[in-house]
Scaffold this motif. Structure first.
Motif, PDB file in Angstrom:
ATOM      1  N   MET A 274      11.678  11.210  -5.353  1.00  0.00           N
ATOM      2  CA  MET A 274      11.401   9.873  -4.785  1.00  0.00           C
ATOM      3  C   MET A 274      11.103   9.179  -6.274  1.00  0.00           C
ATOM      4  SD  MET A 274       8.746   8.259  -2.152  1.00  0.00           S
ATOM      5  CE  MET A 274       9.695   7.529  -0.631  1.00  0.00           C
ATOM      6  N   ALA A 275      11.764   7.921  -6.337  1.00  0.00           N
ATOM      7  CA  ALA A 275      11.674   7.013  -7.457  1.00  0.00           C
ATOM      8  C   ALA A 275      10.273   6.240  -7.559  1.00  0.00           C
ATOM      9  CB  ALA A 275      12.817   5.934  -7.393  1.00  0.00           C
ATOM     10  N   GLN A 276       9.959   5.879  -8.775  1.00  0.00           N
ATOM     11  CA  GLN A 276       8.587   5.367  -8.930  1.00  0.00           C
ATOM     12  C   GLN A 276       8.719   3.903  -8.595  1.00  0.00           C
ATOM     13  OE1 GLN A 276       7.055   5.476 -12.697  1.00  0.00           O
ATOM     14  NE2 GLN A 276       5.261   4.490 -12.276  1.00  0.00           N
ATOM     15  N   ASP A 277       7.675   3.369  -7.838  1.00  0.00           N
ATOM     16  CA  ASP A 277       7.777   2.045  -7.436  1.00  0.00           C
ATOM     17  C   ASP A 277       7.273   0.958  -8.442  1.00  0.00           C
ATOM     18  OD1 ASP A 277       7.581  -0.525  -5.942  1.00  0.00           O
ATOM     19  OD2 ASP A 277       6.045   0.162  -4.951  1.00  0.00           O
ATOM     20  N   HIS A 278       8.282   0.592  -9.301  1.00  0.00           N
ATOM     21  CA  HIS A 278       7.906  -0.568 -10.247  1.00  0.00           C
ATOM     22  C   HIS A 278       7.618  -1.781  -9.966  1.00  0.00           C
ATOM     23  CE1 HIS A 278       9.085   2.383 -13.461  1.00  0.00           C
ATOM     24  NE2 HIS A 278      10.117   2.829 -12.811  1.00  0.00           N
ATOM     25  N   ILE A 279       8.135  -2.076  -8.839  1.00  0.00           N
ATOM     26  CA  ILE A 279       7.720  -3.313  -8.008  1.00  0.00           C
ATOM     27  C   ILE A 279       6.451  -3.581  -7.613  1.00  0.00           C
ATOM     28  CG2 ILE A 279       8.458  -4.899  -6.267  1.00  0.00           C
ATOM     29  CD1 ILE A 279      11.353  -4.017  -6.576  1.00  0.00           C
ATOM     30  N   ARG A 280       5.891  -2.449  -7.159  1.00  0.00           N
ATOM     31  CA  ARG A 280       4.460  -2.390  -6.515  1.00  0.00           C
ATOM     32  C   ARG A 280       4.554  -3.250  -5.201  1.00  0.00           C
ATOM     33  NH1 ARG A 280       0.458   0.473  -9.405  1.00  0.00           N
ATOM     34  NH2 ARG A 280      -0.279   0.246  -7.163  1.00  0.00           N
ATOM     35  N   TYR A 281       5.263  -2.973  -4.414  1.00  0.00           N
ATOM     36  CA  TYR A 281       5.114  -3.365  -2.925  1.00  0.00           C
ATOM     37  C   TYR A 281       3.849  -3.425  -2.504  1.00  0.00           C
ATOM     38  CZ  TYR A 281      10.214  -3.577  -3.296  1.00  0.00           C
ATOM     39  OH  TYR A 281      11.333  -3.734  -3.411  1.00  0.00           O
ATOM     40  N   ASP A 282       2.730  -2.316  -2.769  1.00  0.00           N
ATOM     41  CA  ASP A 282       1.580  -2.436  -2.158  1.00  0.00           C
ATOM     42  C   ASP A 282       0.667  -3.506  -2.586  1.00  0.00           C
ATOM     43  OD1 ASP A 282       1.883  -1.186  -4.767  1.00  0.00           O
ATOM     44  OD2 ASP A 282       0.013  -0.256  -4.384  1.00  0.00           O
ATOM     45  N   ILE A 283       0.823  -4.041  -3.979  1.00  0.00           N
ATOM     46  CA  ILE A 283       0.059  -4.954  -4.470  1.00  0.00           C
ATOM     47  C   ILE A 283       0.594  -6.353  -3.838  1.00  0.00           C
ATOM     48  CG2 ILE A 283      -0.455  -6.373  -6.556  1.00  0.00           C
ATOM     49  CD1 ILE A 283      -0.425  -3.561  -8.146  1.00  0.00           C
ATOM     50  N   LEU A 284       1.941  -6.528  -3.643  1.00  0.00           N
ATOM     51  CA  LEU A 284       2.723  -7.498  -3.212  1.00  0.00           C
ATOM     52  C   LEU A 284       2.174  -7.737  -1.871  1.00  0.00           C
ATOM     53  CD1 LEU A 284       6.270  -7.570  -4.735  1.00  0.00           C
ATOM     54  CD2 LEU A 284       4.365  -9.067  -5.244  1.00  0.00           C
TER      55      LEU A 284
ATOM     56  N   ASP B 257      -0.763   2.922   1.653  1.00  0.00           N
ATOM     57  CA  ASP B 257      -0.733   4.279   1.080  1.00  0.00           C
ATOM     58  C   ASP B 257       0.301   4.985   1.456  1.00  0.00           C
ATOM     59  OD1 ASP B 257      -2.644   3.547  -0.727  1.00  0.00           O
ATOM     60  OD2 ASP B 257      -4.452   4.591   0.191  1.00  0.00           O
ATOM     61  N   SER B 258       0.557   5.227   2.761  1.00  0.00           N
ATOM     62  CA  SER B 258       1.478   6.069   3.349  1.00  0.00           C
ATOM     63  C   SER B 258       2.825   5.908   2.789  1.00  0.00           C
ATOM     64  CB  SER B 258       1.612   5.916   4.847  1.00  0.00           C
ATOM     65  OG  SER B 258       1.872   4.783   5.311  1.00  0.00           O
ATOM     66  N   PHE B 259       3.175   4.547   2.261  1.00  0.00           N
ATOM     67  CA  PHE B 259       4.492   4.083   1.699  1.00  0.00           C
ATOM     68  C   PHE B 259       4.245   4.257   0.278  1.00  0.00           C
ATOM     69  CE2 PHE B 259       4.045   1.916   5.662  1.00  0.00           C
ATOM     70  CZ  PHE B 259       5.339   2.391   6.304  1.00  0.00           C
ATOM     71  N   ARG B 260       3.268   4.548  -0.444  1.00  0.00           N
ATOM     72  CA  ARG B 260       3.238   4.664  -1.795  1.00  0.00           C
ATOM     73  C   ARG B 260       3.485   6.265  -2.182  1.00  0.00           C
ATOM     74  NH1 ARG B 260      -2.130   3.319  -4.994  1.00  0.00           N
ATOM     75  NH2 ARG B 260      -1.968   1.343  -3.688  1.00  0.00           N
ATOM     76  N   LYS B 261       4.113   6.134  -3.598  1.00  0.00           N
ATOM     77  CA  LYS B 261       4.442   7.444  -4.105  1.00  0.00           C
ATOM     78  C   LYS B 261       3.380   8.069  -4.767  1.00  0.00           C
ATOM     79  CE  LYS B 261       6.949   9.823  -7.540  1.00  0.00           C
ATOM     80  NZ  LYS B 261       7.391   9.647  -8.835  1.00  0.00           N
ATOM     81  N   LYS B 262       2.990   9.030  -4.478  1.00  0.00           N
ATOM     82  CA  LYS B 262       1.533   9.771  -4.985  1.00  0.00           C
ATOM     83  C   LYS B 262       2.148  10.399  -6.468  1.00  0.00           C
ATOM     84  CE  LYS B 262      -0.761   9.391  -1.285  1.00  0.00           C
ATOM     85  NZ  LYS B 262      -1.510   8.303  -1.045  1.00  0.00           N
TER      86      LYS B 262
END
Length: 173
Positions: free
Chosen positions: A1-11, A167-172
């Motif tokens: 899975m690709a790293q989330d560079h956009i950081r949807y969790d913070i948005l 957290d369930s949508f964030r890449k660990k």
């Protein structure tokens, strides 16, 4: 899975905190709450930028829940924090609370709640948010609201509902 560079969790967290900011801004503009609306706001007392009296800090070393309902004054909102005057045991207090110190926002008049899982103060990692919206018909406490009530002495019943953790949508890593 690709790293989330956009950081949807913070948005997403910022968007949810903007709901609180918008509601408080409207209350500050009118000077009162509409209808039966009132708010329970739980925040970390030791978070950066929080300003409360030493008396309140000693009594609520970790977190505190305030009620914004009938008696408040000098409500001022900025992009990053709000300031409010409240009375505690007939003693007027001025509180400054950054939005990123808020752990929970609850409006019991419509059974609406937002909960934020705020990271420890010394962690540099981004905080996560949990989104909760409750239907009016449910009346049991959720575990997280029971924990908050236990820590703050607030024993009002709050409805249960589904909590969606970002957290369930964030890449660990």
């Amino acid at each position: 899975m690709a790293q989330d560079h956009i950081r949807y969790d913070i948005l997403a967290q910022d968007a949810l905190r903007s709901v609180i900011r918008k509601v408080l801004t409207e209350v500050a503009a009118t000077g009162s709450l509409p209808g039966d609306h009132h708010f329970f706001i739980t925040f970390l007392t030791g978070a950066p930028g929080v300003r409360i009296s030493q008396h309140l800090k000693a009594k609520y070393a970790e977190q505190m829940t305030i009620v914004v309902q009938h008696q408040f004054w000098d409500l001022k909102i900025t992009d990053t924090q709000f300031e409010i005057g409240l009375s505690f045991s007939d003693t007027p207090e001025k509180l400054v609370i950054p939005f990123n110190a808020i752990r929970g926002f609850y409006d019991p008049s419509v059974n609406f709640e937002l909960e934020f899982d705020v990271a420890a103060i010394d962690e540099e990692e981004a905080t996560t948010a949990e989104i909760t919206a409750y239907p009016v018909a449910q009346i049991e406490k959720t575990e997280s609201t029971a924990e908050t009530a236990e820590k703050t002495g607030d024993d009002d019943k709050k409805p249960s509902g589904s909590v969606i953790s970002l957290d369930s949508f964030r890449k660990k890593n």
